[in-house]
Design a protein around this motif. Structure first.
Motif, mmCIF file in Angstrom:
data_model
loop_
_atom_site.group_PDB
_atom_site.id
_atom_site.type_symbol
_atom_site.label_atom_id
_atom_site.label_comp_id
_atom_site.label_asym_id
_atom_site.label_seq_id
_atom_site.Cartn_x
_atom_site.Cartn_y
_atom_site.Cartn_z
ATOM 1 N N TRP A 365 -11.744 23.637 -41.745
ATOM 2 C CA TRP A 365 -12.333 23.052 -40.546
ATOM 3 C C TRP A 365 -11.860 23.929 -39.388
ATOM 4 O O TRP A 365 -10.702 23.835 -38.969
ATOM 5 C CB TRP A 365 -11.880 21.605 -40.376
ATOM 6 C CG TRP A 365 -12.312 20.992 -39.076
ATOM 7 C CD1 TRP A 365 -13.545 21.052 -38.517
ATOM 8 C CD2 TRP A 365 -11.493 20.269 -38.152
ATOM 9 N NE1 TRP A 365 -13.569 20.404 -37.312
ATOM 10 C CE2 TRP A 365 -12.318 19.897 -37.063
ATOM 11 C CE3 TRP A 365 -10.164 19.881 -38.140
ATOM 12 C CZ2 TRP A 365 -11.835 19.177 -35.973
ATOM 13 C CZ3 TRP A 365 -9.680 19.154 -37.058
ATOM 14 C CH2 TRP A 365 -10.511 18.806 -35.999
ATOM 15 N N ARG A 390 -5.776 15.272 -40.520
ATOM 16 C CA ARG A 390 -6.796 14.313 -40.908
ATOM 17 C C ARG A 390 -7.173 14.489 -42.374
ATOM 18 O O ARG A 390 -7.599 15.564 -42.794
ATOM 19 C CB ARG A 390 -8.031 14.496 -40.026
ATOM 20 C CG ARG A 390 -7.753 14.197 -38.557
ATOM 21 C CD ARG A 390 -8.905 14.651 -37.674
ATOM 22 N NE ARG A 390 -8.654 14.284 -36.284
ATOM 23 C CZ ARG A 390 -9.418 14.644 -35.272
ATOM 24 N NH1 ARG A 390 -10.490 15.404 -35.501
ATOM 25 N NH2 ARG A 390 -9.138 14.265 -34.036
ATOM 26 N N TYR A 409 -11.071 9.275 -41.525
ATOM 27 C CA TYR A 409 -12.472 9.257 -41.933
ATOM 28 C C TYR A 409 -12.897 7.958 -42.604
ATOM 29 O O TYR A 409 -13.938 7.909 -43.270
ATOM 30 C CB TYR A 409 -12.742 10.428 -42.876
ATOM 31 C CG TYR A 409 -12.517 11.782 -42.235
ATOM 32 C CD1 TYR A 409 -13.357 12.243 -41.234
ATOM 33 C CD2 TYR A 409 -11.456 12.586 -42.624
ATOM 34 C CE1 TYR A 409 -13.153 13.485 -40.631
ATOM 35 C CE2 TYR A 409 -11.239 13.821 -42.036
ATOM 36 C CZ TYR A 409 -12.083 14.263 -41.046
ATOM 37 O OH TYR A 409 -11.882 15.480 -40.447
ATOM 38 N N GLU A 412 -16.541 6.900 -42.631
ATOM 39 C CA GLU A 412 -17.375 8.059 -42.310
ATOM 40 C C GLU A 412 -17.973 8.653 -43.589
ATOM 41 O O GLU A 412 -17.452 8.471 -44.683
ATOM 42 C CB GLU A 412 -16.541 9.131 -41.584
ATOM 43 C CG GLU A 412 -15.824 8.633 -40.341
ATOM 44 C CD GLU A 412 -16.759 8.424 -39.159
ATOM 45 O OE1 GLU A 412 -17.927 8.871 -39.242
ATOM 46 O OE2 GLU A 412 -16.331 7.829 -38.162
ATOM 47 N N ASP A 428 -20.265 18.352 -44.482
ATOM 48 C CA ASP A 428 -20.358 17.619 -43.216
ATOM 49 C C ASP A 428 -19.537 16.344 -43.388
ATOM 50 O O ASP A 428 -19.900 15.458 -44.157
ATOM 51 C CB ASP A 428 -21.828 17.297 -42.933
ATOM 52 C CG ASP A 428 -22.015 16.548 -41.615
ATOM 53 O OD1 ASP A 428 -21.140 15.729 -41.254
ATOM 54 O OD2 ASP A 428 -23.043 16.739 -40.968
ATOM 55 N N SER A 431 -19.593 14.603 -39.110
ATOM 56 C CA SER A 431 -20.125 15.622 -38.191
ATOM 57 C C SER A 431 -19.256 16.875 -38.128
ATOM 58 O O SER A 431 -19.681 17.895 -37.579
ATOM 59 C CB SER A 431 -20.345 15.089 -36.767
ATOM 60 O OG SER A 431 -19.163 15.128 -36.005
ATOM 61 N N PHE A 432 -18.039 16.851 -38.681
ATOM 62 C CA PHE A 432 -17.200 18.046 -38.713
ATOM 63 C C PHE A 432 -17.661 18.954 -39.846
ATOM 64 O O PHE A 432 -17.929 18.490 -40.968
ATOM 65 C CB PHE A 432 -15.724 17.689 -38.908
ATOM 66 C CG PHE A 432 -15.097 17.010 -37.728
ATOM 67 C CD1 PHE A 432 -15.492 17.321 -36.436
ATOM 68 C CD2 PHE A 432 -14.094 16.073 -37.900
ATOM 69 C CE1 PHE A 432 -14.910 16.698 -35.338
ATOM 70 C CE2 PHE A 432 -13.509 15.445 -36.821
ATOM 71 C CZ PHE A 432 -13.917 15.752 -35.534
ATOM 72 N N PHE A 434 -16.978 21.790 -42.569
ATOM 73 C CA PHE A 434 -15.945 22.429 -43.384
ATOM 74 C C PHE A 434 -16.612 23.558 -44.176
ATOM 75 O O PHE A 434 -17.619 23.338 -44.862
ATOM 76 C CB PHE A 434 -15.310 21.431 -44.350
ATOM 77 C CG PHE A 434 -14.366 20.461 -43.701
ATOM 78 C CD1 PHE A 434 -12.988 20.589 -43.850
ATOM 79 C CD2 PHE A 434 -14.849 19.415 -42.924
ATOM 80 C CE1 PHE A 434 -12.113 19.694 -43.251
ATOM 81 C CE2 PHE A 434 -13.989 18.511 -42.323
ATOM 82 C CZ PHE A 434 -12.615 18.644 -42.485
#
Length: 459
Positions: A365, A390, A409, A412, A428, A431-432, A434
């Motif tokens: 990330w 995280r 998360y 999520e 995804d 929304s992050f 990797f």
């Protein structure tokens, strides 16, 4: 009086010593306790002030607020059936309650801002018939503070949840409880009224060794907050359900949801918190879940450790006496520390999923290095390679995505994003992005990657 199975002699003696000390120093007429490991009762013991009349694991005691956990399970069943949502305002289903926009979730976790008790006289020691309606239970000003702001334990809150169950099921709380929890779990010695053999409730004088009988009132509308009688054996059945779930009552994922913190600890209490109908406690490095209970003449506690797979119940028949929560927690600790849980043998996956296997390993990330591991149930674990950060466990969903179970998360989504050719471009996660390389220029990086790429310091 004691019975045991499989535990070592030293462990059994430590357990007996703990409850004997509690009964003696706590000055309670009788005390019964039992410990469960791996879903089986492995020890029970009791002490009594009357020779030859000690209770056993099948003797009923009143369990007070442990009743709330049963009520919470009934509410979660309504949620799982789609009849309610936890974020529904109660007035959507009980418009006549008159408590505004507080949600079902807030009531379950005692963060709805309601008063702790019903109006006088003391509801635990007077007949429920003097409070025939919800208005009599809630009083003229039931709200103390803004809903959702803080944890404030509320007995009337669980009366409202019991009324919600009755309204949506079209039957009494007691009947729904019997049909939906007690019968499926074979808890035949858990009832709303005492059934022999049962203990009598006593008040012990604080400054003299004399006793006074306590009344055993029917709590009426307050029953969902504290009415039940039960036994050590039955409550350990319930503990096994709260640890593992049971499809006949509530699936494992919903039980796990109940165990997660839903409200912060009360001010000044850093030892635990409250889930959905379950208390949480941090004690000597382990997380304990369960509930305590008290009514005039009785004290009770049920605590279990998922990590250690050990549960303990302590029941007494005195208004004040031994701290049953501490005793039950100690019993769990004695077994967990003296005879630690032996892990199951490691086994490889039964079948190889090449596509999922290809997702494992290092992911980035930005410049933060993470690892992705595959679990036997097709779940995934994403965590930083080193240090804090995280991370979360993810459960596989039928649509090919994963949902976060804990950590940052939780709730999520994790999705695999592919190129037009079908190869993996990136993950995804809420929304992050990797990628397989830090700021991979070939991947769809938000904001793009500088055209010159990675650079050193010019001389």
């Amino acid at each position: 009086m004691a019975s045991s199975e499989e535990l070592l002699a030293g462990t059994r003696r430590a357990l007996l010593h703990r409850i004997a000390t509690a009964q003696s120093e706590g000055r309670t007429p009788s005390l019964v306790a039992a410990v469960q490991r791996g879903g089986r009762i492995v020890w029970s013991g009791s002490r009594s002030c009357v020779d030859g009349h000690a209770p056993d694991q099948h003797t009923q005691f009143r369990i007070g607020s442990i009743t709330k956990t049963f009520t919470a399970v009934l509410v979660m069943r309504l949620r799982d059936e789609g009849l309610i949502a936890l974020d529904d305002p109660l007035e959507k289903h009980l418009p006549d309650a008159g408590v505004g926009d507080m949600t079902v979730h807030q009531l379950l976790g005692h963060s709805a801002g309601l008063k702790a008790e019903a109006p006088a006289p003391w509801w635990e020691r007077t007949p429920g018939s003097i409070r025939p309606g919800l208005a009599d239970v809630l009083g003229e000003q039931p709200r103390l503070q803004t809903a959702g702001v803080r944890h404030h334990y509320s007995n009337p809150g669980y009366t409202l949840l019991g009324a919600l169950v009755e309204r949506l099921r079209g039957a009494s709380w007691a009947e729904v409880l019997r049909r939906e929890i007690l019968e499926p779990l074979e808890m035949r010695r858990t009832t709303t009224q005492a059934q022999a053999p049962h203990a009598g409730g006593w008040a012990v004088h604080p400054w003299a060794d004399v006793m006074l009988p306590e009344p055993a009132e029917d709590l009426g509308l307050m029953a969902p907050a504290g009415q039940l009688w039960s036994t050590a054996a039955d409550l350990l059945r319930f503990a096994a359900f709260l640890e593992r779930g049971d499809e006949r009552v509530l699936r494992a994922s919903s039980v796990e949801e109940m165990r997660a913190p839903a409200a912060p600890p009360e001010a000044g209490d850093r030892s635990g918190g409250y889930g959905l109908g379950l208390q949480l406690m941090q004690r000597e490095g382990r997380t304990l879940l369960g509930h305590s209970g008290s009514l005039p003449g009785f004290l009770a506690a049920l605590w279990f450790s998922v990590q250690d797979d050990v549960a303990a119940v302590v029941l007494t028949n005195a208004t004040s006496g031994p701290l049953t929560t501490a005793v039950a927690a100690d019993l769990v600790g004695i077994v967990a520390e003296a005879e630690p849980r032996i892990p199951e043998p490691w086994r490889p996956l039964p079948a190889i999923d090449e596509e999922l296997l290809g997702l494992t390993g290092l992911w980035y990330w930005g410049t933060h290095v993470h690892t992705l591991k595959l679990l036997a149930d097709r779940g995934l674990v994403l965590q930083p390679l080193r240090g804090g950060g995280r991370g979360a466990r993810f459960r596989a969903l039928p649509d090919g995505t994963w949902v976060g179970l804990d950590g940052y998360y939780a709730g999520e989504s994790l999705r695999v994003r592919r190129t037009d050719e079908g190869t993996v471009d990136h993950l995804d996660v809420g929304s992050f992005v990797f990628t397989r390389e830090p700021y991979d220029a070939s991947a769809d990086i938000p904001g793009g990657v500088h055209e010159k790429g990675w650079q050193g310091l010019a001389p």
